[in-house]
Design a protein around this motif. Sequence first.
Motif, PDB file in Angstrom:
ATOM      1  N   GLU A  98       0.827  -1.206   0.000  1.00 35.49           N
ATOM      2  CA  GLU A  98       0.000   0.000   0.000  1.00 35.49           C
ATOM      3  C   GLU A  98       0.864   1.261   0.000  1.00 35.49           C
ATOM      4  O   GLU A  98       0.542   2.233  -0.682  1.00 35.49           O
ATOM      5  N   ASN A  99       1.984   1.238   0.743  1.00 31.72           N
ATOM      6  CA  ASN A  99       2.912   2.371   0.712  1.00 31.72           C
ATOM      7  C   ASN A  99       3.384   2.630  -0.709  1.00 31.72           C
ATOM      8  O   ASN A  99       3.338   3.756  -1.193  1.00 31.72           O
ATOM      9  N   TRP A 100       3.860   1.574  -1.381  1.00 33.03           N
ATOM     10  CA  TRP A 100       4.340   1.726  -2.753  1.00 33.03           C
ATOM     11  C   TRP A 100       3.239   2.262  -3.653  1.00 33.03           C
ATOM     12  O   TRP A 100       3.460   3.151  -4.477  1.00 33.03           O
ATOM     13  N   ARG A 101       2.028   1.721  -3.502  1.00 31.93           N
ATOM     14  CA  ARG A 101       0.913   2.104  -4.366  1.00 31.93           C
ATOM     15  C   ARG A 101       0.543   3.575  -4.187  1.00 31.93           C
ATOM     16  O   ARG A 101       0.447   4.316  -5.163  1.00 31.93           O
ATOM     17  N   VAL A 102       0.348   4.015  -2.947  1.00 29.19           N
ATOM     18  CA  VAL A 102      -0.102   5.393  -2.737  1.00 29.19           C
ATOM     19  C   VAL A 102       1.009   6.407  -2.990  1.00 29.19           C
ATOM     20  O   VAL A 102       0.736   7.502  -3.486  1.00 29.19           O
ATOM     21  N   PHE A 103       2.252   6.059  -2.668  1.00 23.65           N
ATOM     22  CA  PHE A 103       3.366   6.971  -2.965  1.00 23.65           C
ATOM     23  C   PHE A 103       3.485   7.158  -4.471  1.00 23.65           C
ATOM     24  O   PHE A 103       3.629   8.273  -4.959  1.00 23.65           O
ATOM     25  N   ASP A 104       3.441   6.042  -5.210  1.00 21.74           N
ATOM     26  CA  ASP A 104       3.548   6.108  -6.664  1.00 21.74           C
ATOM     27  C   ASP A 104       2.392   6.901  -7.265  1.00 21.74           C
ATOM     28  O   ASP A 104       2.597   7.740  -8.141  1.00 21.74           O
ATOM     29  N   ASP A 105       1.183   6.650  -6.786  1.00 22.61           N
ATOM     30  CA  ASP A 105       0.001   7.358  -7.289  1.00 22.61           C
ATOM     31  C   ASP A 105       0.115   8.858  -7.037  1.00 22.61           C
ATOM     32  O   ASP A 105      -0.136   9.664  -7.934  1.00 22.61           O
ATOM     33  N   ALA A 106       0.502   9.246  -5.834  1.00 22.83           N
ATOM     34  CA  ALA A 106       0.610  10.667  -5.496  1.00 22.83           C
ATOM     35  C   ALA A 106       1.707  11.350  -6.314  1.00 22.83           C
ATOM     36  O   ALA A 106       1.528  12.472  -6.787  1.00 22.83           O
ATOM     37  N   ALA A 107       2.838  10.675  -6.497  1.00 23.96           N
ATOM     38  CA  ALA A 107       3.937  11.265  -7.269  1.00 23.96           C
ATOM     39  C   ALA A 107       3.592  11.344  -8.758  1.00 23.96           C
ATOM     40  O   ALA A 107       3.802  12.372  -9.398  1.00 23.96           O
ATOM     41  N   ARG A 108       3.065  10.262  -9.292  1.00 21.52           N
ATOM     42  CA  ARG A 108       2.751  10.203 -10.727  1.00 21.52           C
ATOM     43  C   ARG A 108       1.672  11.217 -11.105  1.00 21.52           C
ATOM     44  O   ARG A 108       1.764  11.889 -12.125  1.00 21.52           O
ATOM     45  N   ASN A 109       0.634  11.336 -10.281  1.00 21.97           N
ATOM     46  CA  ASN A 109      -0.473  12.233 -10.581  1.00 21.97           C
ATOM     47  C   ASN A 109      -0.277  13.643 -10.034  1.00 21.97           C
ATOM     48  O   ASN A 109      -1.127  14.498 -10.230  1.00 21.97           O
ATOM     49  N   ARG A 110       0.834  13.838  -9.332  1.00 23.25           N
ATOM     50  CA  ARG A 110       1.177  15.141  -8.763  1.00 23.25           C
ATOM     51  C   ARG A 110       0.062  15.703  -7.889  1.00 23.25           C
ATOM     52  O   ARG A 110      -0.256  16.882  -7.929  1.00 23.25           O
ATOM     53  N   ASN A 111      -0.532  14.808  -7.097  1.00 26.10           N
ATOM     54  CA  ASN A 111      -1.583  15.220  -6.183  1.00 26.10           C
ATOM     55  C   ASN A 111      -0.980  15.857  -4.946  1.00 26.10           C
ATOM     56  O   ASN A 111       0.045  15.408  -4.454  1.00 26.10           O
ATOM     57  N   MET A 112      -1.648  16.868  -4.439  1.00 25.48           N
ATOM     58  CA  MET A 112      -1.317  17.346  -3.109  1.00 25.48           C
ATOM     59  C   MET A 112      -1.868  16.297  -2.150  1.00 25.48           C
ATOM     60  O   MET A 112      -2.898  15.681  -2.425  1.00 25.48           O
ATOM     61  N   ILE A 113      -1.174  16.049  -1.050  1.00 22.37           N
ATOM     62  CA  ILE A 113      -1.643  15.093  -0.052  1.00 22.37           C
ATOM     63  C   ILE A 113      -1.735  15.791   1.292  1.00 22.37           C
ATOM     64  O   ILE A 113      -1.070  16.786   1.545  1.00 22.37           O
ATOM     65  N   GLY A 114      -2.563  15.246   2.136  1.00 24.00           N
ATOM     66  CA  GLY A 114      -2.674  15.720   3.506  1.00 24.00           C
ATOM     67  C   GLY A 114      -2.590  14.524   4.425  1.00 24.00           C
ATOM     68  O   GLY A 114      -3.012  13.429   4.068  1.00 24.00           O
ATOM     69  N   GLY A 115      -2.024  14.719   5.592  1.00 28.76           N
ATOM     70  CA  GLY A 115      -1.909  13.592   6.498  1.00 28.76           C
ATOM     71  C   GLY A 115      -1.701  13.996   7.936  1.00 28.76           C
ATOM     72  O   GLY A 115      -1.093  15.030   8.231  1.00 28.76           O
ATOM     73  N   ALA A 116      -2.225  13.169   8.807  1.00 24.49           N
ATOM     74  CA  ALA A 116      -2.138  13.419  10.242  1.00 24.49           C
ATOM     75  C   ALA A 116      -0.701  13.371  10.745  1.00 24.49           C
ATOM     76  O   ALA A 116      -0.354  14.082  11.680  1.00 24.49           O
ATOM     77  N   TYR A 117       0.141  12.542  10.137  1.00 19.63           N
ATOM     78  CA  TYR A 117       1.503  12.357  10.635  1.00 19.63           C
ATOM     79  C   TYR A 117       2.562  12.971   9.725  1.00 19.63           C
ATOM     80  O   TYR A 117       3.736  12.655   9.836  1.00 19.63           O
TER      81      TYR A 117
END
Length: 102
Positions: A60-79
Amino acid sequence: MSRGKTEVRNWCWSMRAPALYKAPYRLPLWGDIVHVAAVQFADPTVTIGYDVDQAEAERENWRVFDDAARNRNMIGGAYLPFPGLGHVRDSGDKTCAYVPLN
């Protein structure tokens, strides 16, 4: 209701993204994806003891990191480090970097 707003819940509003972003623009909000950003972005294989399935957490780490980087999404997170909003940059060597919005 003003133009451009969509009521999602009686306490939450969703606004259309500004024109400078291509639609659809997403802002994934991560809860328990990243616990220690300095460690986990540099090595996405690192998981946390609370993860029930360590192998699935790593995938899941690999999947979401890749998705966020590839799509250039801004992300938000508690940590995530202050301000808790930013982008994921693919470092090209099977590592990522968190770039805070500041």
